[in-house]
Design a protein around this motif. Structure first.
Motif, short mmCIF file in Angstrom:
data_model
loop_
_atom_site.label_atom_id
_atom_site.label_comp_id
_atom_site.label_asym_id
_atom_site.label_seq_id
_atom_site.Cartn_x
_atom_site.Cartn_y
_atom_site.Cartn_z
N SER A 1 34.98 40.35 56.54
CA SER A 1 36.01 40.03 55.45
C SER A 1 35.65 40.45 54.19
O SER A 1 34.88 39.64 53.60
CB SER A 1 36.62 38.64 55.83
OG SER A 1 37.70 38.41 54.86
N LYS A 2 36.47 41.33 53.57
CA LYS A 2 36.15 41.64 51.99
C LYS A 2 37.42 42.09 51.24
O LYS A 2 37.88 43.01 51.66
CB LYS A 2 34.86 43.00 52.02
CG LYS A 2 34.67 43.29 50.86
CD LYS A 2 33.65 44.41 50.88
CE LYS A 2 33.53 45.14 49.41
NZ LYS A 2 32.83 44.22 48.57
N LEU A 3 37.62 41.29 50.42
CA LEU A 3 38.92 41.86 49.34
C LEU A 3 38.21 42.99 48.59
O LEU A 3 37.00 42.94 47.95
CB LEU A 3 39.10 40.63 48.45
CG LEU A 3 40.10 39.70 48.94
CD1 LEU A 3 40.56 38.59 48.08
CD2 LEU A 3 41.47 40.29 49.62
N LEU A 4 39.02 44.05 48.59
CA LEU A 4 38.71 45.07 47.67
C LEU A 4 38.91 45.07 46.14
O LEU A 4 38.47 45.76 45.30
CB LEU A 4 39.27 46.62 48.22
CG LEU A 4 39.20 46.77 49.62
CD1 LEU A 4 39.75 48.06 50.22
CD2 LEU A 4 37.41 46.88 50.04
N THR A 5 39.91 44.32 45.70
CA THR A 5 40.52 44.00 44.27
C THR A 5 40.66 42.52 44.09
O THR A 5 40.47 41.70 44.88
CB THR A 5 41.92 44.68 44.22
OG1 THR A 5 42.73 43.89 44.72
CG2 THR A 5 41.72 45.95 44.61
N HIS B 1 32.91 37.51 49.14
CA HIS B 1 33.55 36.80 48.15
C HIS B 1 33.35 37.63 46.69
O HIS B 1 33.64 36.80 45.82
CB HIS B 1 33.36 35.15 48.05
CG HIS B 1 33.74 34.39 49.49
ND1 HIS B 1 32.98 34.27 50.51
CD2 HIS B 1 35.08 33.84 49.74
CE1 HIS B 1 33.56 33.66 51.25
NE2 HIS B 1 34.86 33.57 51.02
N ALA B 2 33.15 38.81 46.77
CA ALA B 2 33.01 39.29 45.42
C ALA B 2 34.05 39.46 44.64
O ALA B 2 33.89 39.37 43.20
CB ALA B 2 32.24 40.61 45.56
N ASN B 3 35.11 39.65 45.11
CA ASN B 3 36.42 39.62 44.24
C ASN B 3 37.30 38.44 44.25
O ASN B 3 38.49 38.62 43.96
CB ASN B 3 37.13 41.07 44.74
CG ASN B 3 36.47 42.17 44.40
OD1 ASN B 3 36.21 42.38 43.12
ND2 ASN B 3 36.34 43.22 45.50
N TYR B 4 36.66 37.42 44.76
CA TYR B 4 37.44 36.14 44.54
C TYR B 4 37.41 35.50 43.13
O TYR B 4 36.32 35.72 42.47
CB TYR B 4 36.96 35.02 45.62
CG TYR B 4 37.54 35.28 47.02
CD1 TYR B 4 38.53 34.35 47.39
CD2 TYR B 4 37.01 36.30 47.70
CE1 TYR B 4 39.14 34.41 48.84
CE2 TYR B 4 37.63 36.51 49.09
CZ TYR B 4 38.54 35.66 49.45
OH TYR B 4 39.03 35.99 50.87
N THR B 5 38.54 35.02 42.83
CA THR B 5 38.69 34.40 41.37
C THR B 5 39.10 33.07 41.22
O THR B 5 39.38 32.40 42.33
CB THR B 5 39.86 35.28 40.33
OG1 THR B 5 40.78 34.83 41.12
CG2 THR B 5 39.30 36.63 40.43
N PRO B 6 38.83 32.47 40.29
CA PRO B 6 39.54 30.97 40.22
C PRO B 6 40.81 30.73 40.82
O PRO B 6 41.37 29.73 41.18
CB PRO B 6 39.13 30.54 38.66
CG PRO B 6 38.17 31.15 38.31
CD PRO B 6 38.25 32.76 38.97
N THR B 7 41.82 31.83 40.33
CA THR B 7 43.16 31.77 40.82
C THR B 7 43.32 31.88 42.33
O THR B 7 44.05 31.34 43.08
CB THR B 7 43.93 33.14 40.33
OG1 THR B 7 43.57 33.00 38.97
CG2 THR B 7 45.22 32.83 40.50
N HIS B 8 42.27 32.43 42.97
CA HIS B 8 42.34 32.56 44.46
C HIS B 8 42.20 31.26 44.92
O HIS B 8 42.62 30.79 45.94
CB HIS B 8 41.35 33.60 44.79
CG HIS B 8 41.74 35.00 44.88
ND1 HIS B 8 41.15 35.61 43.98
CD2 HIS B 8 42.19 35.76 45.75
CE1 HIS B 8 41.52 37.00 44.24
NE2 HIS B 8 42.24 37.03 45.16
N ALA B 9 41.28 30.62 44.18
CA ALA B 9 40.83 29.07 44.69
C ALA B 9 41.70 28.08 44.41
O ALA B 9 42.10 27.25 45.20
CB ALA B 9 39.63 28.64 43.95
N ALA B 10 42.79 28.43 43.45
CA ALA B 10 43.82 27.60 43.09
C ALA B 10 44.89 27.84 44.39
O ALA B 10 45.89 27.05 44.50
CB ALA B 10 44.49 28.04 41.85
#
Length: 325
Positions: A132-136, A174-183
């Motif tokens: 599993s890998k997000l591209l953006t 999780h290279a493209n995960y951001t704090p907003t994803h965590a929220a």
């Protein structure tokens, strides 16, 4: 020349010329003879005929789907029956099983920016790799739910295309995960999802690897996600801030895509495109058979396996008693 309906089917066959030997090794490893598997398969088909509360699609299931359950549960018919009952019962009762149309606009949007699939090649030991890998870093409200749906759907596909369940290595980038994803993290949604992966689907996890994990996400994993994992899953979990360079220490390079430092001739995008094509080609199956639900008024509650007041998602005595193999 063999004709394949989809690229994914061709990939799996062409990349696994020794699949028959691998499958025999899998049976030996779980001490399950081919003769016993065939006998249990027929028993399971007869049992399903008597489960009138389950949807009609149960009688049209591919043999591969049932033998995946039998081998994934190491031949325990009791466990298989409980998991299959839960598999059909959950439809319509949890969000990850809502709207299964693969042409849904929001779902298709996610499928384009998220590489998520089982690699169409297995190791010589019969291990499969789920990636599993997000591209953006793009974020929108339905991203999380559709990503989880894509995991469920990838499992649905591979269970029908492969005759035996392959032990899994799970790799999440999780290279493209951001704090907003965590929220956007939803404990209820992930609780339901993890219940399905651990207690409803056949499950033989060899390793769970989370790479490129930022500190804030590590806190979520250790505080919330681990709370929903069994001890077996916790013991096999690796969480690291390192990237793909560490993956080859834990995963055979033969099954890693060529753009991830591996020897596989396909890229992440090529495999993702093959899964997307498979879903769209088989759209009617997702909308019809895979969307059928149970009729609880027809459930036979005389079976001791399903007596009792325990509930999960409001279904009496069918889910919380599941035994993980």
């Amino acid at each position: 020349m063999t004709q394949y309906k989809t690229k994914l089917e061709r990939m799996i066959v062409e990349e696994n010329p020794t699949n028959d030997q691998i499958n025999e090794k899998i049976l030996r490893d779980i001490n399950y003879s081919r003769k016993q598997l065939e006998s249990d398969l027929e028993h399971l088909k007869e049992w399903l005929k008597d489960q009138h509360h389950l949807p009609a699609c149960r009688l049209k299931e591919h043999d591969n789907f049932l033998t995946n359950y039998l081998t994934g549960c190491k031949g325990s018919l009791e466990t298989v029956k409980r998991k299959l009952d839960a598999y059909y019962t959950l439809r319509g009762k949890v969000e990850v099983y809502s709207n299964r149309d693969p042409l849904d606009e929001e779902y298709r949007k996610t499928s384009k920016i998220s590489n998520l699939f089982v690699i169409p090649k297995y190791t010589e030991n019969g291990e499969s790799l789920f990636i599993s890998k997000l591209l953006t870093t793009e974020i929108y409200p339905s991203l999380t739910i559709n990503n989880l749906k894509r995991v469920i759907n990838a499992c649905e596909v591979i269970f029908r295309l492969e005759p035996l369940f392959k032990p899994n290595i799970v790799l999440l980038d999780h290279a493209n995960y951001t704090p907003t994803h965590a929220a956007m993290f939803s404990p209820t949604l992930y609780k339901d999802f993890l219940h399905i992966m651990q207690h409803v689907f056949p499950s033989r996890i060899k390793k769970i690897i989370l790479i490129n994990v930022p500190s804030y996400l590590e806190i979520i994993v250790n505080t919330f996600i681990k709370a929903f994992l069994t001890k077996k899953f916790k013991d096999r979990l690796l969480v690291t801030s390192e990237g793909w360079e560490i993956v080859s220490q834990h995963v055979n390079k033969s099954i890693l895509p060529k753009d991830c430092g591996g020897d596989l001739r396909y890229t992440l995008k090529e495999i993702n495109d093959a899964y997307n094509e498979y879903e769209i080609t088989n759209r009617d199956w997702w909308i019809n058979e895979l969307s059928e639900q149970t009729d609880e008024s027809k459930r036979n509650n005389t079976d001791d396996n399903y007596k009792g007041g325990d509930t999960y998602f409001g279904v009496q005595g069918t889910l919380k008693k599941l035994v993980i193999d």
